[in-house]
Design an enzyme around this catalytic site. Structure first.
Site, PDB file in Angstrom:
ATOM      1  N   ARG A 230      -5.846  12.680  -3.511  1.00  0.00           N
ATOM      2  CA  ARG A 230      -5.394  11.289  -3.587  1.00  0.00           C
ATOM      3  C   ARG A 230      -5.305  10.840  -5.032  1.00  0.00           C
ATOM      4  O   ARG A 230      -5.916  11.437  -5.916  1.00  0.00           O
ATOM      5  CB  ARG A 230      -6.403  10.355  -2.871  1.00  0.00           C
TER       6      ARG A 230
ATOM      7  N   ASN B  98     -15.448   3.734   5.785  1.00  0.00           N
ATOM      8  CA  ASN B  98     -14.379   4.666   6.159  1.00  0.00           C
ATOM      9  C   ASN B  98     -13.876   5.420   4.940  1.00  0.00           C
ATOM     10  O   ASN B  98     -13.402   6.539   5.042  1.00  0.00           O
ATOM     11  CB  ASN B  98     -13.169   3.895   6.718  1.00  0.00           C
ATOM     12  N   ASN B  99     -13.956   4.769   3.783  1.00  0.00           N
ATOM     13  CA  ASN B  99     -13.322   5.322   2.590  1.00  0.00           C
ATOM     14  C   ASN B  99     -14.296   6.179   1.791  1.00  0.00           C
ATOM     15  O   ASN B  99     -15.515   5.994   1.844  1.00  0.00           O
ATOM     16  CB  ASN B  99     -12.762   4.198   1.715  1.00  0.00           C
TER      17      ASN B  99
ATOM     18  N   LYS C 189       2.380  -3.746   6.688  1.00  0.00           N
ATOM     19  CA  LYS C 189       2.675  -3.778   5.240  1.00  0.00           C
ATOM     20  C   LYS C 189       4.179  -3.707   4.999  1.00  0.00           C
ATOM     21  O   LYS C 189       4.721  -4.436   4.178  1.00  0.00           O
ATOM     22  CB  LYS C 189       1.970  -2.629   4.512  1.00  0.00           C
TER      23      LYS C 189
ATOM     24  N   SER D  50       0.835  -1.200   0.000  1.00  0.00           N
ATOM     25  CA  SER D  50       0.000   0.000   0.000  1.00  0.00           C
ATOM     26  C   SER D  50       0.870   1.250   0.000  1.00  0.00           C
ATOM     27  O   SER D  50       1.957   1.266   0.597  1.00  0.00           O
ATOM     28  CB  SER D  50      -0.864  -0.021   1.258  1.00  0.00           C
ATOM     29  N   ALA D  51       0.362   2.296  -0.615  1.00  0.00           N
ATOM     30  CA  ALA D  51       1.050   3.591  -0.576  1.00  0.00           C
ATOM     31  C   ALA D  51       1.112   4.135   0.841  1.00  0.00           C
ATOM     32  O   ALA D  51       1.841   5.097   1.101  1.00  0.00           O
ATOM     33  CB  ALA D  51       0.325   4.574  -1.482  1.00  0.00           C
TER      34      ALA D  51
ATOM     35  N   TYR E 267      -1.290  -0.702  10.828  1.00  0.00           N
ATOM     36  CA  TYR E 267      -1.554  -1.321   9.522  1.00  0.00           C
ATOM     37  C   TYR E 267      -0.359  -1.092   8.587  1.00  0.00           C
ATOM     38  O   TYR E 267       0.139  -2.024   7.939  1.00  0.00           O
ATOM     39  CB  TYR E 267      -2.840  -0.734   8.924  1.00  0.00           C
TER      40      TYR E 267
HETATM   41  P1  NAD Z   1     -10.869  -7.328   1.268  1.00  0.00           P
HETATM   42  O1  NAD Z   1     -11.093  -7.357   2.725  1.00  0.00           O
HETATM   43  O2  NAD Z   1     -12.022  -7.104   0.363  1.00  0.00           O
HETATM   44  O3  NAD Z   1     -10.152  -8.680   0.807  1.00  0.00           O
HETATM   45  C1  NAD Z   1      -9.344  -9.448   1.664  1.00  0.00           C
HETATM   46  C2  NAD Z   1      -9.824 -10.884   1.566  1.00  0.00           C
HETATM   47  O4  NAD Z   1      -8.995 -11.698   2.400  1.00  0.00           O
HETATM   48  C3  NAD Z   1     -11.259 -11.079   2.055  1.00  0.00           C
HETATM   49  O5  NAD Z   1     -11.959 -11.858   1.108  1.00  0.00           O
HETATM   50  C4  NAD Z   1     -11.109 -11.811   3.396  1.00  0.00           C
HETATM   51  O6  NAD Z   1     -12.207 -12.669   3.639  1.00  0.00           O
HETATM   52  C5  NAD Z   1      -9.811 -12.548   3.183  1.00  0.00           C
HETATM   53  N1  NAD Z   1      -9.043 -12.800   4.419  1.00  0.00           N
HETATM   54  C6  NAD Z   1      -8.744 -11.914   5.392  1.00  0.00           C
HETATM   55  N2  NAD Z   1      -7.993 -12.499   6.340  1.00  0.00           N
HETATM   56  C7  NAD Z   1      -7.802 -13.782   5.946  1.00  0.00           C
HETATM   57  C8  NAD Z   1      -7.100 -14.881   6.488  1.00  0.00           C
HETATM   58  N3  NAD Z   1      -6.451 -14.792   7.656  1.00  0.00           N
HETATM   59  N4  NAD Z   1      -7.097 -16.051   5.811  1.00  0.00           N
HETATM   60  C9  NAD Z   1      -7.770 -16.169   4.634  1.00  0.00           C
HETATM   61  N5  NAD Z   1      -8.452 -15.159   4.063  1.00  0.00           N
HETATM   62  C10 NAD Z   1      -8.465 -13.971   4.706  1.00  0.00           C
HETATM   63  O7  NAD Z   1      -9.724  -6.255   0.996  1.00  0.00           O
HETATM   64  P2  NAD Z   1      -9.198  -5.625  -0.377  1.00  0.00           P
HETATM   65  O8  NAD Z   1      -9.595  -4.197  -0.406  1.00  0.00           O
HETATM   66  O9  NAD Z   1      -9.532  -6.494  -1.507  1.00  0.00           O
HETATM   67  O10 NAD Z   1      -7.646  -5.660  -0.085  1.00  0.00           O
HETATM   68  C11 NAD Z   1      -6.819  -6.708  -0.550  1.00  0.00           C
HETATM   69  C12 NAD Z   1      -5.396  -6.423  -0.145  1.00  0.00           C
HETATM   70  O11 NAD Z   1      -4.984  -5.175  -0.690  1.00  0.00           O
HETATM   71  C13 NAD Z   1      -5.172  -6.331   1.367  1.00  0.00           C
HETATM   72  O12 NAD Z   1      -3.917  -6.917   1.652  1.00  0.00           O
HETATM   73  C14 NAD Z   1      -5.124  -4.839   1.612  1.00  0.00           C
HETATM   74  O13 NAD Z   1      -4.356  -4.528   2.755  1.00  0.00           O
HETATM   75  C15 NAD Z   1      -4.457  -4.355   0.346  1.00  0.00           C
HETATM   76  N6  NAD Z   1      -4.745  -2.951   0.029  1.00  0.00           N
HETATM   77  C16 NAD Z   1      -6.047  -2.539  -0.077  1.00  0.00           C
HETATM   78  C17 NAD Z   1      -6.324  -1.212  -0.356  1.00  0.00           C
HETATM   79  C18 NAD Z   1      -7.744  -0.712  -0.446  1.00  0.00           C
HETATM   80  O14 NAD Z   1      -7.959   0.491  -0.358  1.00  0.00           O
HETATM   81  N7  NAD Z   1      -8.736  -1.572  -0.645  1.00  0.00           N
HETATM   82  C19 NAD Z   1      -5.271  -0.305  -0.554  1.00  0.00           C
HETATM   83  C20 NAD Z   1      -3.965  -0.756  -0.454  1.00  0.00           C
HETATM   84  C21 NAD Z   1      -3.711  -2.093  -0.160  1.00  0.00           C
HETATM   85  C1  WQD Z   2      -9.635   9.727   0.811  1.00  0.00           C
HETATM   86  C2  WQD Z   2      -9.860  11.220   1.017  1.00  0.00           C
HETATM   87  C3  WQD Z   2     -10.217  11.832   3.316  1.00  0.00           C
HETATM   88  C4  WQD Z   2     -14.059   9.715   3.730  1.00  0.00           C
HETATM   89  C5  WQD Z   2      -7.081   4.718   3.105  1.00  0.00           C
HETATM   90  C6  WQD Z   2      -6.034   4.046   3.948  1.00  0.00           C
HETATM   91  C7  WQD Z   2      -4.901   3.560   3.078  1.00  0.00           C
HETATM   92  C8  WQD Z   2      -5.403   2.702   1.922  1.00  0.00           C
HETATM   93  C9  WQD Z   2      -6.553   3.314   1.202  1.00  0.00           C
HETATM   94  C10 WQD Z   2      -5.144   0.346   2.428  1.00  0.00           C
HETATM   95  C11 WQD Z   2      -9.129  11.792   2.238  1.00  0.00           C
HETATM   96  C12 WQD Z   2     -11.454  12.100   2.492  1.00  0.00           C
HETATM   97  C13 WQD Z   2     -12.871  10.231   3.242  1.00  0.00           C
HETATM   98  C14 WQD Z   2     -15.123  10.616   4.052  1.00  0.00           C
HETATM   99  C15 WQD Z   2     -13.737  12.454   3.356  1.00  0.00           C
HETATM  100  N1  WQD Z   2      -5.853   1.412   2.359  1.00  0.00           N
HETATM  101  N2  WQD Z   2     -12.706  11.581   3.051  1.00  0.00           N
HETATM  102  N3  WQD Z   2     -14.907  11.942   3.841  1.00  0.00           N
HETATM  103  O1  WQD Z   2      -7.317   7.788   3.783  1.00  0.00           O
HETATM  104  O2  WQD Z   2      -6.353   8.072   1.447  1.00  0.00           O
HETATM  105  O3  WQD Z   2      -6.489   5.817   2.432  1.00  0.00           O
HETATM  106  O4  WQD Z   2      -7.552   3.768   2.130  1.00  0.00           O
HETATM  107  O5  WQD Z   2      -3.975   0.217   2.277  1.00  0.00           O
HETATM  108  O6  WQD Z   2      -4.023   2.858   3.898  1.00  0.00           O
HETATM  109  O7  WQD Z   2      -5.541   4.971   4.890  1.00  0.00           O
HETATM  110  O8  WQD Z   2      -8.568   6.931   1.731  1.00  0.00           O
HETATM  111  O9  WQD Z   2     -10.911   6.945   0.986  1.00  0.00           O
HETATM  112  O10 WQD Z   2     -10.415   7.065   3.466  1.00  0.00           O
HETATM  113  O11 WQD Z   2      -9.912   9.030   2.020  1.00  0.00           O
HETATM  114  O12 WQD Z   2     -13.599  13.660   3.185  1.00  0.00           O
HETATM  115  O13 WQD Z   2     -16.196  10.210   4.514  1.00  0.00           O
HETATM  116  O14 WQD Z   2     -11.256  11.437   1.260  1.00  0.00           O
HETATM  117  O15 WQD Z   2     -10.008  12.835   4.268  1.00  0.00           O
HETATM  118  O16 WQD Z   2      -8.719  13.093   1.913  1.00  0.00           O
HETATM  119  P1  WQD Z   2      -7.145   7.265   2.430  1.00  0.00           P
HETATM  120  P2  WQD Z   2     -10.026   7.433   2.062  1.00  0.00           P
END
Ligand code: NAD
Ligand code: WQD
Length: 337
Positions: free
Chosen positions: A230, A197-198, A152, A124-125, A148
């Site tokens: 972002r 949250n996002n 990573k 993740s970034a 978190y």
């Molecule tokens: P997600 O929660 O939709 O997918 C994760 C999957 O893993 C789920 O299907 C869950 O059931 C499964 N899982 C969790 N723990 C497990 C375990 N212990 N054993 C087996 N299965 C398990 O999440 P996502 O958004 O698809 O994210 C996928 C990956 O990308 C994660 O590693 C996350 O940290 C990373 N990532 C996500 C984002 C984002 O914004 N979505 C950004 C950066 C990195």
């Molecule tokens: C984006 C922008 C908020 C919700 C998070 C994790 C990061 C990565 C991706 C996994 C920001 C604003 C948001 C709302 C808002 N996940 N916002 N009102 O924070 O960039 O990244 O998800 O690796 O680790 O931290 O993404 O979608 O939460 O926020 O104004 O209800 O939207 O302040 O500027 P973020 P986000």
């Protein structure tokens, strides 16, 4: 190739499974379904025609994972399974160390026992923390700003160490910026539990009427309009990048760490405007104080992904909004999209 996707029923994993299947790869999904819907494999079959093998297991269960890898030999693993909520990681650090770090070690042990030596990892970034400058290149300093993010970075390091010592032949640590959107078919997408949250899932729930307005977390950042900036990336572009990355490490036996973003920054208010344009739905906003821990602005320099495996994002923010909306609208039973 035959490829195992841990977390393959989740948001990014399911889209990657769809793209890989469409490129002719044979997919096995390993997921504990803690954060995935049970019928995702059936929907993937509808989408791709492929009846993917599904193993319901926890990545920490080395015995089961090893047995699965021995019974269904694969050439590579794409490792999505993890917990991913920043706030929750600060509340329960040990849960995150266990699921993410111990889970990855257990998975790597199972891979070694079964002779699988290529991995693509979902990083993740967030590992860049508060960046010194944008756009961000892969050699920018990494900074841990929450548990978190710590997990990573540790997982990336474990994988780089195993590649450096010859235990892994191929490895790709992929640093995603902000994945959003859904498959254009609206058959798979993101299903956050509870209040999202996002930003994008929150916006789509305002559009369906499930929530009255979007809270914009701060409009006093040093950005074009004061709101956070972002690098949003369409999940289909992200899925495509995984396919190219796994094919790259398979063909070249290399270890790489690569940003996956579009290279474009979009502010919260710009995203809201793009959503309104793409969908014709109005998104009322309410400016609130900043969310603790948020950075003002970050976006990728994605040149390395282009150089290494010829990848570059093709879809823009309006495409992301349109597809996120089609998915959410369908789930909400809104049919006029
Ligand atoms: P997600 O929660 O939709 O997918 C994760 C999957 O893993 C789920 O299907 C869950 O059931 C499964 N899982 C969790 N723990 C497990 C375990 N212990 N054993 C087996 N299965 C398990 O999440 P996502 O958004 O698809 O994210 C996928 C990956 O990308 C994660 O590693 C996350 O940290 C990373 N990532 C996500 C984002 C984002 O914004 N979505 C950004 C950066 C990195
Ligand atoms: C984006 C922008 C908020 C919700 C998070 C994790 C990061 C990565 C991706 C996994 C920001 C604003 C948001 C709302 C808002 N996940 N916002 N009102 O924070 O960039 O990244 O998800 O690796 O680790 O931290 O993404 O979608 O939460 O926020 O104004 O209800 O939207 O302040 O500027 P973020 P986000």
């Amino acid at each position: 190739m035959r490829i195992l996707l841990t977390g393959g029923a989740g948001y990014i994993g399911s889209h990657t499974a769809a793209v890989l299947a469409q490129r002719g790869h044979e997919i096995m999904i390993l997921d504990n379904f803690a954060n995935a819907e049970r019928d995702v494999p059936a929907r993937l079959k509808q989408l791709t025609g492929q009846d993917m093998t599904v193993i319901e297991a926890d990545i920490r269960d080395t015995e089961t994972v090893t047995a699965a890898l021995k019974a269904h030999p694969v050439e590579a693993v794409i490792h999505f399974a993890a917990l991913k909520a920043v706030g929750e990681s600060e509340v329960d650090p040990l849960l995150y160390y266990d699921m993410n770090i111990i889970g990855t070690i257990r998975l790597l042990q199972a891979m070694q026992a079964a002779g699988v030596n290529r991995i693509v990892f979902s990083s993740s970034a967030t590992v860049y923390g508060q960046p010194d400058s944008t756009p961000i290149l892969e050699d920018a300093p990494t900074r841990v700003e929450n548990i978190y993010g710590r997990t990573k970075l540790v997982m990336e390091d474990l994988i780089r160490d195993l590649a450096r010592t010859g235990k892994l032949k191929g490895a790709a640590n992929l640093r995603y910026f902000n994945p959003v959107g859904a498959h254009p078919s609206a058959l798979i997408g993101e299903t956050p539990r509870g209040v999202p949250n996002n930003l994008m899932p929150y916006v789509t729930q305002v559009a369906t009427g499930e929530r009255p307005h979007l809270n914009v977390f701060g409009n006093d950042y040093p950005t074009r309009d004061g709101t956070g900036e972002r690098d949003y990336i369409h999940v289909m572009d992200l899925a495509e990048a995984h396919a190219l990355a796994v094919e790259h490490i398979h063909a070249n036996d290399v270890s790489v760490t690569v940003n996956l973003g579009t290279g474009n920054g979009t502010t919260v208010l710009e995203l809201v405007k793009a959503f309104e344009t793409a969908t014709g739905r109005e998104i009322p906003v309410n400016i609130t104080p900043r969310r603790p821990g948020d950075v003002a602005s970050y976006y990728a320099n994605p040149a390395l992904a282009a150089q290494l495996f010829g990848w570059q994002a093709a879809l823009n923010v309006e495409d992301m909004c349109r597809d996120a909306w089609r998915w959410q609208a369908k789930r909400a039973g809104i049919n006029d999209v």
